[in-house]
Write an enzyme that holds these catalytic residues in place. Structure first.
Site, PDB file in Angstrom:
ATOM      1  N   ALA A  63     -20.707  -8.520 -67.325  1.00  0.00           N
ATOM      2  CA  ALA A  63     -21.291  -9.480 -66.377  1.00  0.00           C
ATOM      3  C   ALA A  63     -21.343  -8.842 -64.997  1.00  0.00           C
ATOM      4  O   ALA A  63     -20.339  -8.343 -64.505  1.00  0.00           O
ATOM      5  CB  ALA A  63     -20.467 -10.772 -66.321  1.00  0.00           C
ATOM      6  N   GLY A  64     -22.524  -8.845 -64.418  1.00  0.00           N
ATOM      7  CA  GLY A  64     -22.690  -8.299 -63.073  1.00  0.00           C
ATOM      8  C   GLY A  64     -23.815  -9.041 -62.382  1.00  0.00           C
ATOM      9  O   GLY A  64     -23.605 -10.030 -61.689  1.00  0.00           O
ATOM     10  N   GLY A  92     -34.141  21.334 -46.202  1.00  0.00           N
ATOM     11  CA  GLY A  92     -34.385  22.363 -47.203  1.00  0.00           C
ATOM     12  C   GLY A  92     -33.136  22.661 -48.019  1.00  0.00           C
ATOM     13  O   GLY A  92     -32.386  21.751 -48.380  1.00  0.00           O
ATOM     14  N   PHE A  96     -13.144  -9.158 -53.829  1.00  0.00           N
ATOM     15  CA  PHE A  96     -13.965 -10.145 -54.529  1.00  0.00           C
ATOM     16  C   PHE A  96     -14.120  -9.703 -55.974  1.00  0.00           C
ATOM     17  O   PHE A  96     -14.746  -8.677 -56.255  1.00  0.00           O
ATOM     18  CB  PHE A  96     -15.327 -10.246 -53.847  1.00  0.00           C
ATOM     19  CG  PHE A  96     -16.161 -11.409 -54.298  1.00  0.00           C
ATOM     20  CD1 PHE A  96     -15.845 -12.700 -53.899  1.00  0.00           C
ATOM     21  CD2 PHE A  96     -17.282 -11.219 -55.078  1.00  0.00           C
ATOM     22  CE1 PHE A  96     -16.623 -13.774 -54.280  1.00  0.00           C
ATOM     23  CE2 PHE A  96     -18.066 -12.289 -55.472  1.00  0.00           C
ATOM     24  CZ  PHE A  96     -17.744 -13.578 -55.072  1.00  0.00           C
ATOM     25  N   LEU A 140     -15.704 -10.432 -59.168  1.00  0.00           N
ATOM     26  CA  LEU A 140     -16.749 -11.115 -59.933  1.00  0.00           C
ATOM     27  C   LEU A 140     -17.210 -10.272 -61.116  1.00  0.00           C
ATOM     28  O   LEU A 140     -17.195 -10.721 -62.259  1.00  0.00           O
ATOM     29  CB  LEU A 140     -17.944 -11.433 -59.019  1.00  0.00           C
ATOM     30  CG  LEU A 140     -19.235 -11.920 -59.712  1.00  0.00           C
ATOM     31  CD1 LEU A 140     -18.962 -13.223 -60.462  1.00  0.00           C
ATOM     32  CD2 LEU A 140     -20.354 -12.091 -58.709  1.00  0.00           C
ATOM     33  N   THR A 141     -17.607  -9.034 -60.854  1.00  0.00           N
ATOM     34  CA  THR A 141     -18.197  -8.181 -61.887  1.00  0.00           C
ATOM     35  C   THR A 141     -17.225  -7.922 -63.032  1.00  0.00           C
ATOM     36  O   THR A 141     -16.024  -7.733 -62.826  1.00  0.00           O
ATOM     37  CB  THR A 141     -18.640  -6.847 -61.280  1.00  0.00           C
ATOM     38  OG1 THR A 141     -19.578  -7.108 -60.228  1.00  0.00           O
ATOM     39  CG2 THR A 141     -19.299  -5.951 -62.311  1.00  0.00           C
ATOM     40  N   SER A 169     -31.561  -4.178 -56.354  1.00  0.00           N
ATOM     41  CA  SER A 169     -32.930  -4.344 -55.845  1.00  0.00           C
ATOM     42  C   SER A 169     -33.748  -5.245 -56.771  1.00  0.00           C
ATOM     43  O   SER A 169     -34.571  -6.048 -56.306  1.00  0.00           O
ATOM     44  CB  SER A 169     -33.613  -2.971 -55.722  1.00  0.00           C
ATOM     45  OG  SER A 169     -33.022  -2.206 -54.693  1.00  0.00           O
ATOM     46  N   PRO A 188     -17.062  -6.100 -67.350  1.00  0.00           N
ATOM     47  CA  PRO A 188     -17.736  -5.122 -68.213  1.00  0.00           C
ATOM     48  C   PRO A 188     -19.073  -5.617 -68.758  1.00  0.00           C
ATOM     49  O   PRO A 188     -19.994  -4.825 -68.952  1.00  0.00           O
ATOM     50  CB  PRO A 188     -16.712  -4.909 -69.341  1.00  0.00           C
ATOM     51  CG  PRO A 188     -15.396  -5.146 -68.689  1.00  0.00           C
ATOM     52  CD  PRO A 188     -15.637  -6.255 -67.716  1.00  0.00           C
ATOM     53  N   GLU A 210     -23.983  -6.259 -53.772  1.00  0.00           N
ATOM     54  CA  GLU A 210     -24.535  -7.471 -53.135  1.00  0.00           C
ATOM     55  C   GLU A 210     -25.867  -7.867 -53.771  1.00  0.00           C
ATOM     56  O   GLU A 210     -26.704  -8.505 -53.146  1.00  0.00           O
ATOM     57  CB  GLU A 210     -24.723  -7.260 -51.625  1.00  0.00           C
ATOM     58  CG  GLU A 210     -23.451  -6.936 -50.859  1.00  0.00           C
ATOM     59  CD  GLU A 210     -22.608  -8.154 -50.540  1.00  0.00           C
ATOM     60  OE1 GLU A 210     -23.076  -9.285 -50.804  1.00  0.00           O
ATOM     61  OE2 GLU A 210     -21.498  -7.992 -50.035  1.00  0.00           O
TER      62      GLU A 210
END
Length: 385
Positions: free
Chosen positions: A129-130, A340, A122, A124-125, A367, A127, A364
């Site tokens: 635009a995301g 630890g 896919f 879409l993203t 947040s 440089p 996707e």
């Protein structure tokens, strides 16, 4: 089509065994070599994992959202790179075709995707635009019976193996925003497509991303998803509900693994003459992780049932994505703390998971985007009440 209960249980059980007996022992090797063995990819193809969500008529399993959630939770128990190998075929790589593709596009691409013969990515993203998906600058100019595509896509999952890209490109003006974006199915072997060098990521070694550059790439007009310009942004938005629930289920499965690792380690590690699991402050961390895991599991399973019932779930899908991906980050952080110093060492899987799950809060929809989606739904609902 939903599977009958016995068949679903058998399939989920087979995935559970495969994950624990085959994939978990390979986690360190995959991380060190930054590759999944080809025989493992073939095994996942044979199991039908590449076609989980693809309709049966095209050779997939055609799982409902609830069924997919059950399977993905099991896959979350191991390194997320295994799921990532087939994840684009299950989600964003195929769902646009399933939802808005023409009959010819479905018949041509979906059977190959279901078998794992063809990997879909896919694109879409970019440089610049995301999260602002409506601002893509990649252009698709109509030229007779073809479109000419120019632009650069960034962080494209599975791009080095992809056989076809779902490319979001602008066919309208910049001022039109998302209304001027169209979706194209672009075969990866077309002249003018080049790949950037593989990205060096914080985690998820074995899952590969890179830039994809389109330089005067010519595609037939029939490559336009749905055969209509200006629908690309809408197509992208349509696939997000399912994709966000998928990632939420993955986060839940990973949280389960981290809790088990923490309980097992704390039950063996001794300090001050006793197992650290006997210390109340350690118990508090275990309890908080279990509580949040259970909350996330309930959320995603309930939202999946609503999705299958045809109810609007966009707001709740974003609630799941926001909570579950943030939750698994907190669980991973506690797991390192329980271990630890050992939790900071690569010999223990919690160190790797701590880095791997950080990505869940980014793809996707970040947040922060989920927060905006949720708030806008609340405000819109109040205005329409």
């Amino acid at each position: 089509m939903a599977l009958d209960k016995d068949t679903l249980n058998q399939f989920v059980d087979s995935v559970r065994r495969y994950v624990r007996e085959r994939l978990v022992p390979l986690e360190m090797q995959v991380a060190e070599e930054d590759r999944i063995p080809e025989e493992v990819i073939d095994e996942m193809k044979d199991m039908g994992l590449f076609g989980l969500s693809i309709p049966e008529e095209f050779g997939g399993l055609g799982l409902t959202m609830s069924e997919e959630v059950a399977v993905v939770q099991e896959m979350g128990y191991t390194s997320p790179v295994f799921r990532s190998m087939f994840g684009t075929n299950v989600g964003i790589g195929s769902q646009g075709i399933i939802i808005d593709g023409t009959p010819e596009q479905k018949a041509h691409y979906l059977p190959k995707m279901a078998r794992g013969e063809l990997i879909g990515s896919f694109a879409l993203t970019e440089p610049d635009a995301g999260s602002d998906a409506g601002s893509v600058s990649t252009m698709a100019r109509r030229d007779g019976d073809e479109y000419v595509i120019n632009g650069t896509k960034r962080y494209i999952t599975n791009a080095p193996r992809a056989g076809v890209f779902t490319v979001m490109a602008r066919t309208g003006t910049k001022e039109e925003g998302g209304r001027g974006v169209s979706a194209f199915l672009v075969d990866a072997d077309l002249p003018g497509i080049t790949l950037g060098k593989p990205d060096k990521k914080m985690g998820q070694k074995g899952s590969h991303t890179c830039d994809v550059i389109f330089d005067n790439v010519r595609v037939p007009a029939t490559a336009l998803i749905g055969g209509k310009e200006g629908q690309g942004f809408k197509t992208a938005m349509k696939v997000l509900d399912r994709g966000r629930l998928h990632i939420s289920a993955l986060s839940v499965g990973t949280a389960k693994r981290l809790i088990e690792e923490s309980v097992n380690y704390s039950s063996q590690r001794k300090q001050f003459g006793t197992e650290i699991a006997n210390f109340q402050l350690v118990q508090a961390m275990l309890a908080d992780s279990q509580m949040e895991y259970y909350a996330g599991k309930c959320m995603v399973e309930e939202a999946a049932r609503s999705y299958d019932a045809g109810e609007p779930v966009s707001m709740n899908a974003s609630c799941c994505k926001l909570f579950c991906t943030e939750m698994v980050g907190r669980v991973a952080d506690r797991a390192v703390q329980v271990h630890g110093g050992a939790g900071y060492i690569g010999e223990y899987c919690v160190e790797r998971f701590y880095r791997d799950v950080r990505l869940f809060r980014l793809y996707e929809g970040t947040s922060q985007i989920q927060q905006l989606v949720i708030a806008r739904h609340l405000i819109r609902n109040a205005q329409n009440a």
